[in-house]
Design an enzyme around this catalytic site. Structure first.
Site, mmCIF file in Angstrom:
data_model
loop_
_atom_site.group_PDB
_atom_site.id
_atom_site.type_symbol
_atom_site.label_atom_id
_atom_site.label_comp_id
_atom_site.label_asym_id
_atom_site.label_seq_id
_atom_site.Cartn_x
_atom_site.Cartn_y
_atom_site.Cartn_z
ATOM 1 C CG HIS A 122 -0.455 0.309 2.507
ATOM 2 N ND1 HIS A 122 -0.160 -0.658 3.435
ATOM 3 C CD2 HIS A 122 -0.163 1.491 3.102
ATOM 4 C CE1 HIS A 122 0.286 -0.096 4.542
ATOM 5 N NE2 HIS A 122 0.303 1.213 4.369
ATOM 6 C CG ASP A 153 -0.001 -3.963 2.788
ATOM 7 O OD1 ASP A 153 0.474 -3.435 1.763
ATOM 8 O OD2 ASP A 153 -0.469 -3.306 3.742
ATOM 9 C CB SER A 235 3.091 1.872 6.025
ATOM 10 O OG SER A 235 1.911 1.846 6.775
#
Length: 383
Positions: A122, A153, A235
């Site tokens: 992402h 992911d 992230s």
């Protein structure tokens, strides 16, 4: 999409940060950092001899190191903990980079000396080229996508040019992670590169589903839950133990539906290093994921509503040729209502039912076709 499991609902990059900055931060919503009092960590010595160090600290209260400037000195155990933090940061932070695309900004970890960097899917989204900034340089390097795997992911990008002194991170064994273990989260929260937060491992083996808003919508299993603050931009960064080993990639922060979907402070999740190295290794060697190790029916599906307008099953939209469902006779138009004894009402509940199954396991699938309930024995395949 092939399906796995669900537990807590978490969100990715919140739009409110996008309005303030030119790039959207790829990651979880803002969460409050958990500050651990040093007094509670006196026994957490890096050499493991908690009892011996505690007594030494009491006997050496006037030691010269750790002076706070007011004539007082910190206990040796607390000073040793601070020294351990600083040593880990010096060791690992040079391996944590900032990744920026045209629409998102996140973090990454240098995986090897060839310039491969592992991050979240992402973070890269659907883009192919990126600017990468290392911890010791503000000059952006160019990188290209190798492969993104939204189902877990994860993604790998590769630098066009490997700079001198680029340092690969060392990945630890996430299966040995302990609840209560001190961890540091490193990345670029809110675009603040080379930032570090600290906390503990709160739990292991969590299963959560990302939201589709800023995340991939994937259901991910075996996540490490941590109290270390995870904010937008974290992230793809590193969750690190005091031994300097990366044990996970910070990916998600929980949201509280009772608070309108706002962040639940101190509840973040990281993809375990064992999953990271397995997937990244396949991408680097083969250019794609050849074996996820996760079970799947081999269908594309959607949630259907019943007569009361409540979720009432999962409609098979497409059966992947040669997959588990195809071999068992399921076909597009069937509505799955049960896996073994588990009631299936949504795509998420189907993913949850499959979460801890292994490829090759056989399950009984109950479904409705042309108004009649039927069952099939399905030998699960691999995502």
């Amino acid at each position: 999409m092939d399906l796995m499991s669900a537990g807590a609902r978490v969100s990715g990059d919140p739009d409110r940060h996008a309005r303030r900055r030119p790039a959207r931060f790829a990651g979880a919503p803002r969460a409050a950092a958990l500050c651990a009092c040093a007094a509670l960590l006196l026994g957490a010595c890096v050499d493991g001899s908690a009892g011996g160090r505690a007594s030494t600290a009491e006997a050496s209260a006037t030691a010269s190191r750790g002076a706070d400037g007011g004539g007082r000195t910190a206990p040796l155990a607390a000073t040793d903990l601070q020294t351990a933090y600083e040593q880990v940061i010096r060791q690992v932070l040079p391996s944590v980079v900032q990744i920026q695309g045209t629409r998102a900004l996140g973090s990454g970890i240098v995986y090897d000396g060839q310039g491969h960097i592992v991050t979240n899917a992402h973070v890269v989204r659907d883009e192919k080229s990126f600017k990468v900034t290392t911890a010791h340089s503000q000059q952006a390097l160019r990188a290209k996508l190798v492969f993104a795997y939204p189902d877990q992911d994860l993604a790998v990008v590769k630098l066009d040019r490997v700079p001198t002194g680029l340092r690969a991170a060392s990945f630890g064994d996430s299966t040995s992670v302990r609840v209560g273990q001190i961890v540091l989260a490193m990345g670029s929260p809110l675009g603040l590169s080379s930032s570090v937060t600290q906390g503990i491992v709160s739990a292991t083996g969590r299963t959560v589903t990302e939201s589709g808003d800023g995340g991939t919508g994937a259901t991910i299993t075996d996540l490490v839950q941590t109290s270390a603050a995870i904010n937008p931009g974290n992230s793809g960064g590193a969750l690190v133990g005091l031994d300097g080993k990366v044990i996970g990639i910070p990916t998600l922060a929980a949201t509280d539906p009772d608070l309108g979907g706002s962040a639940a402070p101190g509840i973040g999740f990281a993809i375990p290093s064992r999953t990271v190295t397995t997937i990244a290794g396949q991408i680097i060697s083969s250019g794609r994921v050849t074996n996820s190790g996760r079970a799947a029916l081999g269908i594309s599906a959607r949630t259907v509503l019943g007569r009361n307008s409540e979720p009432d099953g999962v409609a098979v939209v497409r059966v992947h040729k040669g997959g588990a469902a195809d071999k068992s006779g399921l076909r597009a138009g069937d509505t799955i209502t049960r896996v073994d004894s588990t009631r299936i009402t949504t795509v998420t509940s189907l993913a949850e039912a499959l979460a801890h199954q292994k490829p090759g396991a056989t399950v009984k699938v109950t479904y409705v076709r042309d108004g009649h309930e039927r069952t099939a024995r399905v030998r699960l395949g691999t995502m």
